[in-house]
Design a protein around this motif. Structure first.
Motif, short mmCIF file in Angstrom:
data_model
loop_
_atom_site.label_atom_id
_atom_site.label_comp_id
_atom_site.label_asym_id
_atom_site.label_seq_id
_atom_site.Cartn_x
_atom_site.Cartn_y
_atom_site.Cartn_z
N GLN A 229 3.71 1.32 -0.92
CA GLN A 229 4.54 1.20 -2.42
C GLN A 229 3.26 1.89 -3.64
N GLN A 230 2.26 1.98 -3.59
CA GLN A 230 1.54 2.56 -4.06
C GLN A 230 0.98 3.81 -4.44
N GLU A 231 1.38 4.59 -3.01
CA GLU A 231 1.12 5.46 -2.57
C GLU A 231 1.86 6.26 -3.14
N HIS B 142 1.02 -1.20 -0.06
CA HIS B 142 0.43 -0.37 0.16
C HIS B 142 0.55 0.99 0.20
#
Length: 235
Positions: free
Chosen positions: A231-233, A229
């Motif tokens: 890393q996605q942000e 999460h």
């Protein structure tokens, strides 16, 4: 030749149709009972007596209704938040450890017949799930909704699985008595409720070991989900 009479099963389509059309559940069940009684040629007095007898035998179900407003009142005054804050003070607490401890207590208490000691409405939602979420939040910070849902699902599963396998050990449990009566009615003698309860112990132990292993992997699963999460942000 013996001819089957399917009319006593008329209550089943009545229930299915009534629920499909979203009618009042109490009305649907009542009509289904009346239809079934008519199909087996019960007179009105006997039918009313049967309704009253079944209601009296199941009156303990009404106690569940009384639990809901109590839990709602406790949540209104911050029960979940207090549970989260309390567990956050215990540095060694993790979601997996909390759920594992509850699983052991729940299965052992169910084996002793204390079935109402826990439960989804009275324990999991107001206490267990917030405590598991509080431990994870304390360790990883604010969690996204998918991870919160995963932890809450594990909390619910812990209660269901522990009770399912633990209650079969209790010899006065309804399912154990039903199996005992079924065996005796079919001429299988020499098996008592105690025997059924003893044979349920290996299954309960296996369920305990398997689920504790699953919970031992939960922390790594949460850590991976949190990392993914973040890393996605960052992207």
């Amino acid at each position: 030749m013996f001819e089957l009479n399917f009319w006593p099963l008329i209550g089943i389509p009545v229930v299915v149709l009534g629920f499909a059309l979203r009618f009042n559940p109490l009305m649907v069940v009542t009509i289904a009972g009346i239809a079934t009684g008519w199909a087996v040629n019960l007179d009105i007095i006997t039918l009313l007596q049967t309704f009253g007898e079944k209601f009296m035998n199941s009156r303990q179900l009404a106690s569940f209704i009384l639990i809901l407003p109590v839990i709602a009142l406790l949540e209104r005054y911050g029960l979940q938040q207090h549970a989260k804050n309390w567990i956050a003070k215990i540095k060694s607490a993790t979601s997996a450890r909390i759920l594992a401890l509850y699983f052991i207590v729940r299965e052992c208490s169910a084996a002793l017949g204390l079935l109402s000691l826990g439960g989804q409405a009275q324990t999991v939602r107001p206490l267990l799930a917030p405590m598991a979420l509080g431990a994870a939040t304390n360790k990883y910070g604010e969690l996204p909704k998918p991870i919160k849902d995963m932890i809450s699902a594990h909390a619910a599963a812990v209660d269901n699985i522990a009770m399912f396998f633990g209650e079969d050990i209790f010899i006065a449990f309804g399912a154990v008595l039903l199996m005992d009566a079924f065996l005796k009615e079919n001429g299988i003698a020499g098996i008592e409720p105690l025997h059924i309860g003893l044979w349920a112990i290996p299954t309960a132990i296996a369920a305990l070991i398997i689920h504790l292993f699953r919970l031992s992997r939960l922390e790594a699963k949460i850590a991976l989900a949190v990392a993914a999460h973040k890393q996605q942000e960052a992207i």
